[in-house]
Design an enzyme around this catalytic site. Structure first.
Site, PDB file in Angstrom:
ATOM      1  N   HIS A  37       0.759  -1.148  -0.062  1.00 13.02           N
ATOM      2  CA  HIS A  37       0.071  -0.191  -0.036  1.00 13.02           C
ATOM      3  C   HIS A  37       1.057   1.039   0.022  1.00 13.02           C
ATOM      4  O   HIS A  37       2.021   1.302   0.608  1.00 13.02           O
ATOM      5  CB  HIS A  37      -0.815   0.168   1.231  1.00 13.02           C
ATOM      6  N   GLU A 105      -6.254  -0.320  -6.504  1.00 15.81           N
ATOM      7  CA  GLU A 105      -7.263   0.360  -5.691  1.00 15.81           C
ATOM      8  C   GLU A 105      -6.836   1.833  -6.280  1.00 15.81           C
ATOM      9  O   GLU A 105      -5.335   2.164  -5.826  1.00 15.81           O
ATOM     10  CB  GLU A 105      -7.508   0.358  -4.063  1.00 15.81           C
TER      11      GLU A 105
END
Length: 316
Positions: A37, A105
């Site tokens: 991330h 994402e």
């Protein structure tokens, strides 16, 4: 069936991730997942170290196989760079490394201001990215002029003897079918037998299938649910929002629709070994070969002790 531990980069510092890896190995876990991330999902998670630095450090503190769960090699980082990072990781881990990839994402991939493509385009980009990565792992000079990526006179010199496997994440029919077609294995987070069946019937055959779930170890189920709600309310955000919301504050806004009791549906809360075994059984019955558990909150040593004493011995 292999039971592994899932290192959540969104919630723990690099030093804590390394200590959890050591503890996982001592407790008897057989492999590691690690998330990739740029941002945490919500600010309460509070961390997001650069995963490739952590993967390098993991090679010096334990011998467990490592899979990225998952890296997006399409927007934030060019696939030629991911190819080099993964090759180096495989060398450091003596071949015990799997590159898990997915379409990503917006939360992590929008940071340079690039448009966030529609799902079909993201799948197309992922397929081309995997093609670029595998071409570079041959050790040849690569020139690639594709629809989404250009590579000119690039060669990776530091490579493992055998290229690492590439496992592909998928949740919808198109992404699962792509995983079956281009992946060496399949990655999911849902105990859904239909997904595994679609992967195998679409060409995945007997390739490995990995999945993971989250836990919140605490003295009681209600306390675990409270911790899960505090740290991971985004787990209750429905549909495609997880792919399109651009920042932690947007996930916090969406998570206002989530109730604390809802966390018990997606987390194993508390310290009941039977509850963990029941969740593992759901994934096993769905057809997964490897199952990874992540603990949220401060009581992660309690989870390792529980698995070492009660969960792993009963599975074996």
């Amino acid at each position: 069936m292999r039971i592994g531990y899932f290192l959540s980069s969104e919630e723990y510092t690099p030093a804590e991730l390394l200590e959890k890896a050591r503890s996982a190995e001592r407790a008897g876990f057989e492999a590691l997942w690690i998330s990739d991330h740029y941002h945490p999902w919500v600010d309460a998670q509070g961390q997001s170290p650069f995963v490739w630095s952590t993967i390098g450090a993991l090679s010096q503190v334990c011998r467990l196989p490592v899979t990225t769960a998952v890296t997006c090699p399409t927007v934030r980082i060019h696939p030629a760079v991911i190819a080099q990072a993964a090759a180096t990781s495989a060398v450091l881990h003596d071949g015990r490394f799997v590159l898990g990839v997915g379409t990503g994402e917006a939360l992590n991939e929008h940071i340079f201001g690039d448009p966030w493509p529609q799902a079909d385009v993201r799948l197309e980009m992922l397929e081309e990215a995997v093609e670029v990565i595998r071409a570079l792992w041959t050790g040849d000079f690569v020139n690639h002029h594709g629809k989404h990526y250009t590579v000119e006179h690039a060669r990776i010199y530091t490579r493992p003897d055998t290229p690492p496997p590439i496992y592909v994440s998928g949740f919808g029919p198109k992404s699962i079918e792509l995983a079956a077609r281009i992946g060496d294995g399949y990655v999911s987070t849902m105990p859904d037998a239909d997904m595994v069946r679609r992967f195998r019937d679409s060409g995945g055959g007997d390739k490995p299938c990995q999945a993971g779930f989250k836990a919140a170890y605490a003295d009681s189920e209600d306390e675990g649910a409270r911790i899960a709600y505090e740290r991971w309310p985004n787990a209750g955000v429905p549909g495609e929002l997880s792919q399109v919301l651009p920042s932690p504050r947007h996930f916090e806004q969406a998570a206002q629709l989530v109730e604390p009791e809802m966390m018990k549906e997606s987390f194993v809360c508390g310290r009941d070994a039977d509850a963990h075994l029941e969740m593992i059984d759901k994934y096993a019955k769905a057809g997964f070969d490897e199952i990874y558990v992540a603990n949220t909150g401060p009581h992660w040593q309690g989870l390792f002790d529980l698995y070492e004493r009660e969960v792993l011995p009963r599975l074996r």
